[in-house]
Motif scaffolding. Structure first.
Motif, PDB file in Angstrom:
ATOM      1  N   ASP A   1      45.834 -39.799  95.510  1.00 48.02           N
ATOM      2  CA  ASP A   1      45.338 -40.552  94.359  1.00 48.02           C
ATOM      3  C   ASP A   1      44.066 -41.310  94.728  1.00 48.02           C
ATOM      4  O   ASP A   1      43.054 -41.279  94.000  1.00 48.02           O
ATOM      5  N   SER A   2      44.078 -41.971  95.869  1.00 45.91           N
ATOM      6  CA  SER A   2      42.907 -42.736  96.314  1.00 45.91           C
ATOM      7  C   SER A   2      41.716 -41.814  96.553  1.00 45.91           C
ATOM      8  O   SER A   2      40.573 -42.132  96.197  1.00 45.91           O
ATOM      9  N   PHE A   3      41.970 -40.671  97.179  1.00 45.35           N
ATOM     10  CA  PHE A   3      40.900 -39.704  97.463  1.00 45.35           C
ATOM     11  C   PHE A   3      40.224 -39.266  96.168  1.00 45.35           C
ATOM     12  O   PHE A   3      38.985 -39.246  96.063  1.00 45.35           O
ATOM     13  N   VAL A   4      41.028 -38.941  95.161  1.00 48.00           N
ATOM     14  CA  VAL A   4      40.451 -38.456  93.905  1.00 48.00           C
ATOM     15  C   VAL A   4      39.736 -39.586  93.165  1.00 48.00           C
ATOM     16  O   VAL A   4      38.694 -39.363  92.536  1.00 48.00           O
ATOM     17  N   HIS A   5      40.248 -40.808  93.239  1.00 47.44           N
ATOM     18  CA  HIS A   5      39.537 -41.935  92.633  1.00 47.44           C
ATOM     19  C   HIS A   5      38.113 -42.031  93.179  1.00 47.44           C
ATOM     20  O   HIS A   5      37.154 -42.241  92.425  1.00 47.44           O
ATOM     21  N   VAL A   6      37.976 -41.904  94.481  1.00 44.14           N
ATOM     22  CA  VAL A   6      36.636 -41.977  95.082  1.00 44.14           C
ATOM     23  C   VAL A   6      35.788 -40.808  94.607  1.00 44.14           C
ATOM     24  O   VAL A   6      34.627 -40.979  94.205  1.00 44.14           O
ATOM     25  N   MET A   7      36.357 -39.621  94.627  1.00 42.33           N
ATOM     26  CA  MET A   7      35.593 -38.429  94.244  1.00 42.33           C
ATOM     27  C   MET A   7      35.079 -38.515  92.812  1.00 42.33           C
ATOM     28  O   MET A   7      33.968 -38.047  92.506  1.00 42.33           O
TER      29      MET A   7
ATOM     30  N   TYR B   1      31.951 -40.415  92.819  1.00 44.52           N
ATOM     31  CA  TYR B   1      30.969 -39.924  93.791  1.00 44.52           C
ATOM     32  C   TYR B   1      30.455 -38.526  93.461  1.00 44.52           C
ATOM     33  O   TYR B   1      29.257 -38.251  93.573  1.00 44.52           O
ATOM     34  N   MET B   2      31.356 -37.644  93.052  1.00 42.51           N
ATOM     35  CA  MET B   2      31.023 -36.231  92.896  1.00 42.51           C
ATOM     36  C   MET B   2      30.448 -35.960  91.505  1.00 42.51           C
ATOM     37  O   MET B   2      31.085 -35.386  90.631  1.00 42.51           O
TER      38      MET B   2
ATOM     39  N   VAL C   1      21.743 -40.331  92.123  1.00 43.81           N
ATOM     40  CA  VAL C   1      20.895 -41.324  91.443  1.00 43.81           C
ATOM     41  C   VAL C   1      20.332 -42.311  92.471  1.00 43.81           C
ATOM     42  O   VAL C   1      19.932 -43.406  92.115  1.00 43.81           O
ATOM     43  N   ASP C   2      20.316 -41.907  93.729  1.00 40.89           N
ATOM     44  CA  ASP C   2      19.791 -42.734  94.821  1.00 40.89           C
ATOM     45  C   ASP C   2      20.575 -44.037  94.966  1.00 40.89           C
ATOM     46  O   ASP C   2      20.007 -45.085  95.250  1.00 40.89           O
ATOM     47  N   GLY C   3      21.883 -43.951  94.767  1.00 41.87           N
ATOM     48  CA  GLY C   3      22.752 -45.097  95.030  1.00 41.87           C
ATOM     49  C   GLY C   3      23.195 -45.029  96.487  1.00 41.87           C
ATOM     50  O   GLY C   3      24.309 -44.592  96.791  1.00 41.87           O
ATOM     51  N   MET C   4      22.332 -45.473  97.367  1.00 42.05           N
ATOM     52  CA  MET C   4      22.567 -45.273  98.800  1.00 42.05           C
ATOM     53  C   MET C   4      23.824 -45.991  99.284  1.00 42.05           C
ATOM     54  O   MET C   4      24.650 -45.418  99.994  1.00 42.05           O
ATOM     55  N   ALA C   5      23.980 -47.246  98.910  1.00 40.31           N
ATOM     56  CA  ALA C   5      25.151 -48.005  99.353  1.00 40.31           C
ATOM     57  C   ALA C   5      26.427 -47.412  98.766  1.00 40.31           C
ATOM     58  O   ALA C   5      27.431 -47.235  99.472  1.00 40.31           O
ATOM     59  N   GLN C   6      26.396 -47.077  97.465  1.00 29.82           N
ATOM     60  CA  GLN C   6      27.586 -46.528  96.827  1.00 29.82           C
ATOM     61  C   GLN C   6      28.000 -45.209  97.477  1.00 29.82           C
ATOM     62  O   GLN C   6      29.193 -44.957  97.715  1.00 29.82           O
TER      63      GLN C   6
ATOM     64  N   PRO D   1      26.856 -42.588  88.086  1.00 28.18           N
ATOM     65  CA  PRO D   1      27.632 -41.903  87.044  1.00 28.18           C
ATOM     66  C   PRO D   1      29.035 -41.582  87.522  1.00 28.18           C
ATOM     67  O   PRO D   1      29.280 -41.437  88.722  1.00 28.18           O
ATOM     68  N   HIS D   2      29.960 -41.460  86.571  1.00 31.53           N
ATOM     69  CA  HIS D   2      31.354 -41.147  86.862  1.00 31.53           C
ATOM     70  C   HIS D   2      31.739 -39.849  86.162  1.00 31.53           C
ATOM     71  O   HIS D   2      31.167 -39.492  85.133  1.00 31.53           O
TER      72      HIS D   2
END
Length: 385
Positions: A192-198, A201-202, A206-211, A259-260
């Motif tokens: 669940d945590s892995f997919v939340h991040v993806m 992220y995926m 948009v050049d969100g380097m820290a994110q 973006p999400h």
């Protein structure tokens, strides 16, 4: 990077013995409803620790919140709060209990039909009772966000709502509380945590380097934690890292200014609603299939993911994308989590039913660009067959 507003008011109390500090977080006059799920909270000793920490305060208990919390059950808690004039809610459990408690918090002062809170995606709620959480299952990040997903048995609906009024005032995260969990639930938390991040992220750069680097660090941590926690389930440090990663995966930080794409969750919710499959396990089915179908739209981030998380730098771009999708499937499968609908005996008829549910619930334009139509959702489900 996109414009964003970031707000998170939740105080986190992390570590062994932190349940005892509940006393500091509550007014002595607070009238508390403790909400929990099944008997595991009692057996593990967590409820006894909570009772001791509440001391002489007036408190009542409400158990039986399901793994997919239902409107019908939660309305009984709403009635109890109103009848006994309770004024603070304390969720003791995992994401389902926390999500259910958020709904109760919004529903108690609501003057109309509380189902409207869900139908409006939370916009109808203008007030909410204060709430806190004691986390026993790291997975959803619900302890540090304002999101909630509720099901309705009578209609088969499973709806998400969001409202800043239901951020927990505080959340207690004691990794020791996870030690008695069945390994299946721990693994579900990893997935669940892995997919939340993806899903944050995926998308596209948009050049969100820290994110991006935060997300890649969380993904890499989960890739390491997953198999190790199976091999050494009593490792406190691993439990601690999983608990904190799960919180960071959905507390808003990595999703700010990027973006999400929540397609995996929206399709997964429909699978759970119809077939009662564990939420995390539906995500493991949908995500790899989505990456296959949407590889062109996600090409740049797939290559970045391949290089930074899986160290895949050899071969053509298409070969690297093929390899990283396989790695993702192998990660889930290696934890004993299937990545095919066939593992749950869901065939072509089931896929048509799921597409129909997406249409009924208005999920007709999903994705980071709103271009995941019902036809695309069908192709994703077919790729997961």
């Amino acid at each position: 990077m996109q414009n964003f507003e970031f707000y998170n008011p939740t105080r986190v109390l992390f570590g062994k013995g932190m349940i005892a500090r509940l006393d500091e977080q509550l007014s002595p006059e607070a009238r508390v409803l403790v909400l929990y799920g099944g008997s595991s909270a009692e057996r593990s000793g967590t409820l006894n620790e909570v009772r001791a920490a509440l001391g002489n305060r007036t408190f009542r208990e409400f158990g039986g919140i399901e793994a997919n919390p239902t409107y019908e059950t939660l309305m009984k808690a709403v009635a109890m709060v109103r009848a006994e004039k309770l004024d603070f809610l304390l969720a003791v459990g995992g994401g389902s209990v926390m999500d259910g408690t958020k709904f109760v918090a919004a529903a108690v002062p609501y003057e109309g039909k509380p189902w409207d809170i869900l139908v409006s995606k939370g916009e109808a709620a203008k007030q909410a009772l204060p709430l806190g959480t004691v986390v026993t299952l790291p997975a959803t990040g619900s302890e540090m966000n304002c999101l909630s997903v509720i099901s309705r048995q009578s209609t088969g609906d499973k709806l998400l709502f969001s409202n800043p009024l239901v951020y927990p005032r505080f959340s207690v995260l004691d990794p020791m509380r996870t030690m008695s969990l069945p390994m299946k639930q721990v693994i579900n938390g990893v997935v669940d945590s892995f997919v939340h991040v993806m899903e944050q992220y995926m998308t596209y750069p948009v050049d969100g380097m820290a994110q991006d680097r935060f997300s890649e660090g969380l993904l890499s941590s989960l890739v390491e934690i997953g198999p190790r926690i199976v091999a050494t389930p009593d490792d406190y440090d691993l439990r601690s890292n999983l608990m904190w990663v799960a919180t960071l995966a959905l507390n808003g930080l990595i999703g700010a200014g990027v973006p999400h794409d929540w397609t995996t969750h929206m399709i997964g919710h429909e699978i759970t609603a119809k077939y009662h499959i564990d939420h995390a396990r539906t995500l493991a089915v949908v995500l790899p299939a989505l990456l296959k179908v949407r590889r062109s739209e996600k090409r740049a981030k797939l290559l970045q993911y391949a290089a930074r998380v899986w160290n895949l730098t050899e071969g053509t771009e298409d070969e690297r994308i093929d390899a990283v999708i396989r790695k993702t499937e192998e990660f889930f499968e290696g934890l004993g989590v299937p990545t095919r609908l066939s593992a749950y005996d869901i065939g072509a008829d089931g896929i048509s039913d799921l597409v129909g549910q997406l249409e009924d619930h208005g999920m007709t334009h999903l994705g980071e660009n709103g271009d995941v139509t019902l036809d695309v959702s069908r192709r994703i489900l077919e790729a997961a067959a």
